[in-house]
Scaffold this active site. Structure first.
Site, PDB file in Angstrom:
ATOM      1  N   HIS A  37      13.496 -38.348  19.018  1.00  0.00           N
ATOM      2  CA  HIS A  37      12.234 -38.006  19.705  1.00  0.00           C
ATOM      3  C   HIS A  37      11.529 -39.270  20.184  1.00  0.00           C
ATOM      4  CE1 HIS A  37       8.552 -35.102  19.797  1.00  0.00           C
ATOM      5  NE2 HIS A  37       8.395 -36.073  20.660  1.00  0.00           N
ATOM      6  N   LEU A  92      10.307 -42.474  26.869  1.00  0.00           N
ATOM      7  CA  LEU A  92      10.642 -43.754  27.504  1.00  0.00           C
ATOM      8  C   LEU A  92       9.898 -43.960  28.826  1.00  0.00           C
ATOM      9  CD1 LEU A  92      14.466 -43.930  26.691  1.00  0.00           C
ATOM     10  CD2 LEU A  92      12.577 -45.026  25.476  1.00  0.00           C
ATOM     11  N   ASN A  97       9.040 -35.318  29.450  1.00  0.00           N
ATOM     12  CA  ASN A  97       7.720 -35.322  30.109  1.00  0.00           C
ATOM     13  C   ASN A  97       7.479 -36.609  30.898  1.00  0.00           C
ATOM     14  OD1 ASN A  97       7.465 -36.825  27.746  1.00  0.00           O
ATOM     15  ND2 ASN A  97       5.320 -36.281  27.456  1.00  0.00           N
ATOM     16  N   HIS A 140       7.359 -28.125  20.592  1.00  0.00           N
ATOM     17  CA  HIS A 140       6.109 -28.825  20.275  1.00  0.00           C
ATOM     18  C   HIS A 140       5.155 -27.700  19.842  1.00  0.00           C
ATOM     19  CE1 HIS A 140       2.611 -31.596  21.446  1.00  0.00           C
ATOM     20  NE2 HIS A 140       2.038 -30.409  21.389  1.00  0.00           N
ATOM     21  N   ASP A 199       8.594 -40.153  17.642  1.00  0.00           N
ATOM     22  CA  ASP A 199       7.666 -39.721  18.699  1.00  0.00           C
ATOM     23  C   ASP A 199       7.064 -40.957  19.389  1.00  0.00           C
ATOM     24  OD1 ASP A 199       6.175 -38.178  20.420  1.00  0.00           O
ATOM     25  OD2 ASP A 199       4.823 -37.379  18.903  1.00  0.00           O
ATOM     26  N   HIS A 223       1.521 -46.227  25.546  1.00  0.00           N
ATOM     27  CA  HIS A 223       0.430 -46.118  26.522  1.00  0.00           C
ATOM     28  C   HIS A 223      -0.137 -47.515  26.761  1.00  0.00           C
ATOM     29  CE1 HIS A 223       0.240 -41.765  26.556  1.00  0.00           C
ATOM     30  NE2 HIS A 223       0.187 -41.734  25.232  1.00  0.00           N
TER      31      HIS A 223
HETATM   32 ZN   LIG Z   1       5.105 -33.279  21.033  1.00  0.00          ZN
END
Ligand SMILES: [Zn+2]
Length: 441
Positions: free
Chosen positions: A68, A71, A102, A186, A315, A319
């Site tokens: 998870h 990238l 995403n 999710h 995860d 950012h």
């Molecule tokens: Zn998630």
């Protein structure tokens, strides 16, 4: 063929921990042409024919597997690229990562799935794309699962968002079962989390922030389990991403006892930190799902110890600084995690809770690889030579400023962690090394 024609590496004198083969003891490793050729207590190779890497005092273990990560490429290379994210992966001991869809655009096609795996991306770890479960991850129309699978996708997910509608989730589970792909959910009932930025409870009340209730996660997990049971298809596999609450974990535990194929992962931050980390409105402690209570965190550790939680996944969610450095409610969710996952796992699970290195490395290699059916996570003879050399007791300070990631959004800056990755090798190529005197064979 003379041995000079063969690329041979002898990793000598190390302590091999390979959870997949239940090996935990002194072993030498011989690599030939990118694969494990021999594993033995004493190898006798002619040193003239091989490159010798001295692993005395080090643990030799399979390249780690993170199922998870985000990238950010295509579309948001100011946060991360496939090259920078996988460089961080290699520094953290990971040689295989599964990348969430995403991106911008969303990875909902064979074209983007192939683009992510192209040699031009310059990935240091193998990238296994996860395809979007619905077109644009909009939760309405299913993507083409056979086409995604045939181009290299290893699962489907709309991560970042839940697959919310009952009818949609029913269709996703059914189509993914037919294509032989796991569905990664999710689990967040977004009807209960609008405008929320942390865990619901007294602390959120005191900070004046809207809180996400436990039920938003647990309710979706319970709904998905009910749909899986109703589908009654042995091929169907539901995987719950970044589980964070005791209540949702209890649902998973009960479903597994009843024989359903439900698996789950936990992030290091959810078994290391609690919502108290948010107290100073620190956006580096803002993620989704949010950090929870002590009781939830302890339940995550319990789930890792008793085997209900299948694997650790980061995860990893980079950012840019300007995005995180705004008021708490506006800051985006997520933290980087690839360089701290192993150290945090060793600090908490090994040192504090007595879990063996073999058990922890299983949660970081063999088990996530098996979960997604990846040809990775073992050093058995014949396996791809993804190898990590680790100094398990060496303390080191993680410095965000030295991260290989393009982003610095971590609550673990300056933490002292055990377990230094000395060398990471992917398919017998060195992709990270601490000691420059070790040359590429
Ligand atoms: Zn998630």
């Amino acid at each position: 063929m003379s041995s000079n024609d063969v690329n041979r590496i002898w990793i000598k004198g190390g302590h091999l921990i390979d959870p997949a083969t239940k090996t935990d003891g002194p072993r030498d490793l011989l690599i030939e042409n990118g694969r494990i050729a021999a594993v033995d207590t004493k190898l006798n190779a002619n040193p003239g024919d091989v490159q010798v890497i001295d692993a005395t005092g080090l643990v030799v273990t399979p390249g780690l597997v993170d199922i998870h990560v985000h990238l950010r490429e295509p579309g948001q290379s100011y946060k991360e690229t496939i090259a920078s994210g996988t460089a961080a992966a290699a520094a953290g001991g990971f040689t295989s990562v599964a990348a969430m869809p995403n991106t911008i655009p969303v990875n909902d096609s064979a074209e983007i799935t192939r683009w992510m795996q192209a040699p031009e991306r310059d990935a240091r770890a193998r990238v296994y794309p996860i395809g979007a479960a619905t077109v644009g991850s909009m939760g309405a129309t299913l993507t083409n699962y056979e086409a995604l699978r045939d181009s290299g996708a290893v699962a489907v997910s709309d991560d970042g968002k839940p697959i919310l509608g009952d009818e949609t989730m029913r269709a996703v589970l059914s189509a993914a079962a037919a294509a032989g792909l796991p569905v990664i959910q999710h689990a967040e009932d977004t009807r209960l989390t609008g405008g929320c930025s942390m865990n619901a409870g007294p602390l959120a009340f005191r900070l004046g922030l809207r809180g996400m209730p436990v039920e938003a996660e647990a309710g979706i997990v319970a709904r998905d389990i009910a749909l899986l049971r109703e589908l009654d298809d042995d091929r169907a596999h539901l995987h719950v991403a970044h589980l964070s609450t005791k209540k949702a974990l209890d649902h998973v535990r009960a479903a597994r006892h009843s024989g359903l194929h439900v698996t789950c992962e936990v992030t290091p931050h959810h078994f290391v930190l609690t919502e108290e980390a948010v107290d100073e409105y620190d956006a580096h402690a803002k993620m989704n799902p949010p950090l929870r209570t002590v009781e939830d965190r302890d339940a995550m550790i319990e789930g890792l110890l008793d085997g209900t939680i299948d694997c650790i996944a980061t995860d990893h969610a980079p950012h840019a600084a300007h995005e995180k450095e705004q008021e708490f409610e506006r800051a985006p969710n997520g933290i980087t995690g690839l360089e701290t996952s192993l150290g945090l796992s060793l600090a908490v699970l090994h040192r504090r809770h007595g879990m063996s290195l073999l058990q922890i490395l299983a949660l970081l290699s063999a088990r996530p690889a098996a979960l997604l059916g990846l040809a990775a996570g073992t050093l058995a003879v014949g396996a791809t030579a993804d190898v990590v050399l680790l100094a398990p007791e060496t303390e080191w300070a993680f410095r965000a400023s030295e991260s290989r990631s393009r982003s610095r959004n971590t609550p673990f800056d300056g933490w002292s962690l055990p377990g230094k990755v000395r060398l990471t090798m992917r398919e017998a190529r060195i992709v990270h090394r601490e000691d420059p005197s070790i040359r590429q064979p």
